[in-house]
Design an enzyme around this catalytic site. Sequence first.
Site, PDB file in Angstrom:
ATOM      1  N   GLY A 249       4.238  -4.362   1.268  1.00 25.20           N
ATOM      2  CA  GLY A 249       4.236  -3.507   2.473  1.00 25.20           C
ATOM      3  C   GLY A 249       3.944  -4.283   3.825  1.00 25.20           C
TER       4      GLY A 249
ATOM      5  CB  SER B 237      -2.347  -5.089   1.361  1.00 27.53           C
ATOM      6  OG  SER B 237      -2.496  -5.992   0.426  1.00 27.53           O
TER       7      SER B 237
ATOM      8  CE1 TYR C  42       2.022  -1.215 -11.189  1.00 27.29           C
ATOM      9  CE2 TYR C  42       3.064  -2.784 -12.797  1.00 27.29           C
ATOM     10  CZ  TYR C  42       2.989  -2.447 -11.574  1.00 27.29           C
ATOM     11  OH  TYR C  42       3.423  -2.943 -10.454  1.00 27.29           O
TER      12      TYR C  42
HETATM   13  P1  NAD Z   1      -1.226  -4.852  -2.750  1.00 28.85           P
HETATM   14  O1  NAD Z   1      -2.519  -4.417  -3.481  1.00 28.85           O
HETATM   15  O2  NAD Z   1      -1.402  -6.021  -1.802  1.00 28.85           O
HETATM   16  O3  NAD Z   1      -0.704  -3.526  -1.820  1.00 28.85           O
HETATM   17  C1  NAD Z   1      -0.688  -2.338  -2.337  1.00 28.85           C
HETATM   18  C2  NAD Z   1      -0.733  -1.386  -1.168  1.00 28.85           C
HETATM   19  O4  NAD Z   1      -0.713  -0.036  -1.650  1.00 28.85           O
HETATM   20  C3  NAD Z   1      -1.902  -1.519  -0.422  1.00 28.85           C
HETATM   21  O5  NAD Z   1      -1.603  -1.182   1.155  1.00 28.85           O
HETATM   22  C4  NAD Z   1      -2.991  -0.312  -0.750  1.00 28.85           C
HETATM   23  O6  NAD Z   1      -3.711  -0.088   0.348  1.00 28.85           O
HETATM   24  C5  NAD Z   1      -1.796   0.689  -0.693  1.00 28.85           C
HETATM   25  N1  NAD Z   1      -2.280   1.688  -1.781  1.00 28.85           N
HETATM   26  C6  NAD Z   1      -2.778   1.649  -3.289  1.00 28.85           C
HETATM   27  N2  NAD Z   1      -3.190   2.806  -3.581  1.00 28.85           N
HETATM   28  C7  NAD Z   1      -2.957   3.831  -2.495  1.00 28.85           C
HETATM   29  C8  NAD Z   1      -3.170   5.140  -2.198  1.00 28.85           C
HETATM   30  N3  NAD Z   1      -3.867   5.840  -3.190  1.00 28.85           N
HETATM   31  N4  NAD Z   1      -2.639   5.584  -0.933  1.00 28.85           N
HETATM   32  C9  NAD Z   1      -2.174   4.850  -0.066  1.00 28.85           C
HETATM   33  N5  NAD Z   1      -2.088   3.406  -0.061  1.00 28.85           N
HETATM   34  C10 NAD Z   1      -2.411   2.979  -1.328  1.00 28.85           C
HETATM   35  O7  NAD Z   1      -0.004  -4.913  -3.811  1.00 28.85           O
HETATM   36  P2  NAD Z   1       1.290  -5.533  -3.575  1.00 28.85           P
HETATM   37  O8  NAD Z   1       1.738  -6.382  -4.681  1.00 28.85           O
HETATM   38  O9  NAD Z   1       1.786  -5.577  -2.196  1.00 28.85           O
HETATM   39  O10 NAD Z   1       1.883  -3.854  -4.262  1.00 28.85           O
HETATM   40  C11 NAD Z   1       2.919  -3.174  -3.476  1.00 28.85           C
HETATM   41  C12 NAD Z   1       3.882  -2.426  -4.629  1.00 28.85           C
HETATM   42  O11 NAD Z   1       4.498  -3.355  -5.078  1.00 28.85           O
HETATM   43  C13 NAD Z   1       3.092  -1.599  -5.515  1.00 28.85           C
HETATM   44  O12 NAD Z   1       3.756  -0.597  -5.843  1.00 28.85           O
HETATM   45  C14 NAD Z   1       3.159  -2.674  -6.837  1.00 28.85           C
HETATM   46  O13 NAD Z   1       3.145  -1.890  -8.154  1.00 28.85           O
HETATM   47  C15 NAD Z   1       4.532  -3.316  -6.591  1.00 28.85           C
HETATM   48  N6  NAD Z   1       4.617  -4.232  -7.267  1.00 28.85           N
HETATM   49  C16 NAD Z   1       3.970  -5.410  -7.071  1.00 28.85           C
HETATM   50  C17 NAD Z   1       4.277  -6.787  -7.793  1.00 28.85           C
HETATM   51  C18 NAD Z   1       3.469  -7.852  -7.579  1.00 28.85           C
HETATM   52  O14 NAD Z   1       3.558  -8.697  -8.554  1.00 28.85           O
HETATM   53  N7  NAD Z   1       2.463  -8.034  -6.697  1.00 28.85           N
HETATM   54  C19 NAD Z   1       5.404  -6.894  -8.808  1.00 28.85           C
HETATM   55  C20 NAD Z   1       6.009  -5.523  -9.005  1.00 28.85           C
HETATM   56  C21 NAD Z   1       5.706  -4.378  -8.249  1.00 28.85           C
END
Ligand code: NAD
Length: 249
Positions: A19, A16, A150
């Site tokens: 990633g 998702s 967070y």
């Molecule tokens: P997303 O929800 O699309 O993806 C998160 C991914 O992590 C998913 O594939 C989910 O299945 C996986 N995941 C969550 N908990 C898990 C677990 N316990 N075991 C295995 N997999 C797990 O969100 P995203 O925005 O792509 O987030 C990815 C990373 O980027 C996160 O660490 C998030 O904190 C970071 N991030 C995102 C943003 C944003 O604005 N989207 C900003 C800063 C940091």
Amino acid sequence: MGKLSGKIAVITGGNSGIGLATAKLFAKEGATVVVTGRRQAELDAAVAEIGGNVVGVQGDVSNLADLDKLYAEVKTQFGRLDILFANAGISELSPLGAVTEEHFDKTFGINVKGLLFTVQKALPLLTDGASVILNSSVANTVGFEGFGVYAATKAAVRSFARTWTAELKARRIRVNVVSPGPIETPIFDKIGLSVEQKEAFAANISNQVPLGRFGHPDEIAQAVLFLASSDSSYVAGVDLYVDGGMVAV
Ligand code: NAD
């Protein structure tokens, strides 16, 4: 030749958002990519979407037995690991007065404990000169109402990169952080806001970004590719903000 030709990469939470975008880019650049996710059906769909040389291994990063299973699979199939993107993470809203023990344990369990053991358990497989990229957030620096737990997890992630850069220097393993600003991913559907609250939240955040918009997951993937490839061969221990200028001003 792609920038990652012949490389073996693991991306946690590769089904998702950021990633998934990174997995697609890594595969396009010639890497063999192992992606993880908690739900088998979503993982299977992502594997089909990524294309190229890709393997899906179901598992929860906060479950140490699942991490053992992941690396056993990598060892059996490839015998080594060149790139690790510790990306899996969650974000849920909870102002200080409302923080529960469950919220604290869940967020630290995935974002901090899960990430630490994702890297620790990869160590025997990581090649000398490997690249480890940790996904943090602008929240490691900026205070956003309601995201204290967070933000603390993401500050811990940034801290790990400093220590591990020192600890892994004998093996020339580079550990770097990517810190995204607001990026359009499904994470915002899971933070616990109504549709109206989400729209107001998004508008408010966009106003704090000098470039005036949310980023796209592909824009983070390009930064992770830089940190993963030899283009960043003299970059270690940094925190690369990919945030439209949010932290800089
Ligand atoms: P997303 O929800 O699309 O993806 C998160 C991914 O992590 C998913 O594939 C989910 O299945 C996986 N995941 C969550 N908990 C898990 C677990 N316990 N075991 C295995 N997999 C797990 O969100 P995203 O925005 O792509 O987030 C990815 C990373 O980027 C996160 O660490 C998030 O904190 C970071 N991030 C995102 C943003 C944003 O604005 N989207 C900003 C800063 C940091």
